[in-house]
Design a protein around this motif. Structure first.
Motif, PDB file in Angstrom:
ATOM      1  N   MET A   1       8.162  22.832 -56.156  1.00  0.00           N
ATOM      2  CA  MET A   1       8.027  21.472 -56.432  1.00  0.00           C
ATOM      3  C   MET A   1       6.577  20.860 -56.779  1.00  0.00           C
ATOM      4  O   MET A   1       5.817  21.349 -56.366  1.00  0.00           O
ATOM      5  N   PRO A   2       6.325  19.641 -57.542  1.00  0.00           N
ATOM      6  CA  PRO A   2       5.066  19.353 -57.973  1.00  0.00           C
ATOM      7  C   PRO A   2       4.611  18.493 -56.696  1.00  0.00           C
ATOM      8  O   PRO A   2       5.100  17.406 -56.535  1.00  0.00           O
ATOM      9  N   LEU A   3       3.956  18.901 -55.635  1.00  0.00           N
ATOM     10  CA  LEU A   3       3.476  18.520 -54.260  1.00  0.00           C
ATOM     11  C   LEU A   3       2.150  18.082 -54.458  1.00  0.00           C
ATOM     12  O   LEU A   3       1.410  17.609 -53.543  1.00  0.00           O
ATOM     13  N   SER A   4       1.612  18.097 -55.598  1.00  0.00           N
ATOM     14  CA  SER A   4       0.290  17.555 -55.743  1.00  0.00           C
ATOM     15  C   SER A   4       0.151  17.004 -57.381  1.00  0.00           C
ATOM     16  O   SER A   4       1.078  17.532 -57.787  1.00  0.00           O
ATOM     17  N   GLY A   5      -0.745  16.113 -57.617  1.00  0.00           N
ATOM     18  CA  GLY A   5      -0.656  15.618 -58.998  1.00  0.00           C
ATOM     19  C   GLY A   5       0.045  14.487 -59.228  1.00  0.00           C
ATOM     20  O   GLY A   5       0.646  14.005 -58.193  1.00  0.00           O
ATOM     21  N   ALA A   6       0.461  14.283 -60.521  1.00  0.00           N
ATOM     22  CA  ALA A   6       1.073  12.826 -60.809  1.00  0.00           C
ATOM     23  C   ALA A   6       2.284  12.814 -60.158  1.00  0.00           C
ATOM     24  O   ALA A   6       2.869  11.275 -59.818  1.00  0.00           O
ATOM     25  N   ASN A   7       3.233  13.891 -60.128  1.00  0.00           N
ATOM     26  CA  ASN A   7       4.417  13.609 -59.447  1.00  0.00           C
ATOM     27  C   ASN A   7       4.710  13.973 -58.300  1.00  0.00           C
ATOM     28  O   ASN A   7       5.802  14.307 -58.041  1.00  0.00           O
TER      29      ASN A   7
ATOM     30  N   TYR B   1       7.655   7.625 -65.454  1.00  0.00           N
ATOM     31  CA  TYR B   1       7.631   8.065 -64.138  1.00  0.00           C
ATOM     32  C   TYR B   1       6.697   6.944 -63.332  1.00  0.00           C
ATOM     33  O   TYR B   1       6.558   5.975 -64.005  1.00  0.00           O
ATOM     34  N   LEU B   2       6.482   7.103 -62.160  1.00  0.00           N
ATOM     35  CA  LEU B   2       5.897   6.095 -61.220  1.00  0.00           C
ATOM     36  C   LEU B   2       4.748   5.434 -61.751  1.00  0.00           C
ATOM     37  O   LEU B   2       5.050   4.158 -61.793  1.00  0.00           O
TER      38      LEU B   2
END
Length: 409
Positions: free
Chosen positions: A48-54, A249-250
């Motif tokens: 999973m993207p647990l750091s960065g933009a997502n 995205y967010l």
């Protein structure tokens, strides 16, 4: 962020050791081991993207998987394997496809995982799938892009409707809601971030508009992580659109809606899931979030008997990526039970063409999961949701709606 605090304090994390790689580096996977585990464990990779933009989406997704894995273990583990426990091997893909592929390679080489779950963002999942396909290991995902199950791969399984279907439903649901409020849509605007997710979903929006004879007066791609949405909003203001479909995205979603409302552009905004359907959207926008519509592959209010368990544990409603990754974990466990094996070939055969019912699959529209020969869940039907008093309420289609949509002409 809503998940960050809870990710450190949840009961599931308190019971187990979790160390994540530093942001920006190739993530070293960490095995989450239950100290009291007995018997042979079944290692399941979670990327999973647990750091960065997502990162927030990755944290949400990890929470959903952890919840179901803990429930399976508490209920006696994988019974067909003598009570073997699910052992999650979690790795940070960051938000970069190259890193995601490297992480997948490392998990498969060093950690003996039987399958991989992930990785939220379609561009990350596509990169991972190139690795899992070569190695013949199942990859279960809730990523949207049409490319995911459109390349003839045999080891990819997509539990949600693909992006073009979501995009068309995003348009069709909006047209139906507008018509019920007495407005006929004639001109609409589309703006989307230019990754696999955004481009696939925008294609569905165009298809919906064309079929309905509605003119697309603005159709603009922009780079993920845009820092200035002013040109987009200025173009929207002069476009004559009666509604706008932003797919983002967010961080992008917050900028787009805030700029619209600050400039008093009051036309309805109908989001493309992702950034529009997590608590951080409402927290970031406050009153500007009220009434914003979005398409979503699923919504927590369709199965509260399941999803309230997530809210109780983590302190916020079960966002769709958490729900759908929970379904991925449940379906994988059911496939292992069916195959009575964790050999990749056996799991692939168990997943292909089978119908999975009960457990967390009941939270999906369609009430079950069934993959076609491409790996796409044919039962998934998109749902339109709307922000109401800091909650997401299902408002379309009518057979699943919990309230009537509010439409501003």
């Amino acid at each position: 962020m809503s998940g960050s605090k809870n990710s450190q304090s949840s009961r599931g994390i308190d019971r187990r050791s979790l160390m994540l790689a530093a942001a920006g580096s190739v993530a070293a996977p960490c095995v989450i081991r239950d100290a009291v585990a007995q018997g042979k464990a079944v290692n399941v990779g979670v990327i999973m993207p647990l750091s960065g933009a997502n990162a927030q989406f990755g944290i949400n997704s990890r929470h959903g998987i952890e919840l179901v894995a803990d429930e399976i273990n508490a209920a006696g583990g994988i019974k067909a394997l003598g009570g073997a426990r699910i052992n999650l091997v979690v790795a940070d893909s960051t938000s970069t496809p190259t890193t995601a592929a490297n992480v997948a390679q490392r998990l498969l080489t060093q950690n003996d995982v039987v399958a991989i779950l992930g990785a939220f963002a379609s561009s990350l999942t596509i990169a991972i799938s190139e690795v899992t396909e070569r190695r013949g290991v199942p990859l279960l995902t809730m990523s949207f892009s049409d490319q995911i199950t459109g390349r003839g791969f045999e080891n990819i399984f997509q539990v949600v409707a693909k992006a073009s279907v979501l995009g068309k439903a995003q348009f069709d649901g909006t047209a139906a809601i507008a018509a019920a409020a007495g407005q006929k849509l004639e001109k609409v605007a589309i703006m989307y971030e230019d990754t696999a997710y955004g481009t696939s979903q925008a294609a569905g929006l165009r298809e919906g508009a064309k079929a309905a004879g509605v003119q697309v007066v603005m159709d603009d791609a922009y780079p993920l992580g845009i820092t200035d949405v002013t040109p987009l909003i200025n173009k929207l203001r002069t476009s004559g659109a009666q509604a706008v479909f932003p797919v983002s995205y967010l961080n992008d979603s917050l900028q787009i809606i805030r700029a619209m409302r600050q400039q008093r552009i009051a036309i309805p905004a109908i989001g493309g899931a992702a950034g529009y359907v997590i608590p951080d959207f409402e927290k970031g926008l406050g009153e500007f979030a009220e009434g914003v519509l979005s398409i979503s592959p699923a919504n927590y209010d369709l199965a509260p008997e399941l999803t309230e368990r997530f809210r109780k544990r983590y302190g916020y409603f079960m966002v769709h990526e958490a729900l759908e990754h929970a379904v991925c974990m449940d379906v994988l466990a059911q496939a292992i039970e069916k195959a009575k094996s964790v050999k990749p070939d056996d799991l692939r055969k168990a997943l292909q063409g089978a119908r999975f019912e009960g457990g967390w699959t009941k939270a999906m529209t369609g009430g079950a999961v069934q993959f076609d020969k491409t790996g796409l869940n044919t039962l998934s039907v998109p749902v339109m949701v709307q922000w109401r008093n800091k909650e997401l309420v299902s408002v379309w289609p009518s057979d699943v709606a919990k309230a009537k949509a509010v439409w501003s002409n």
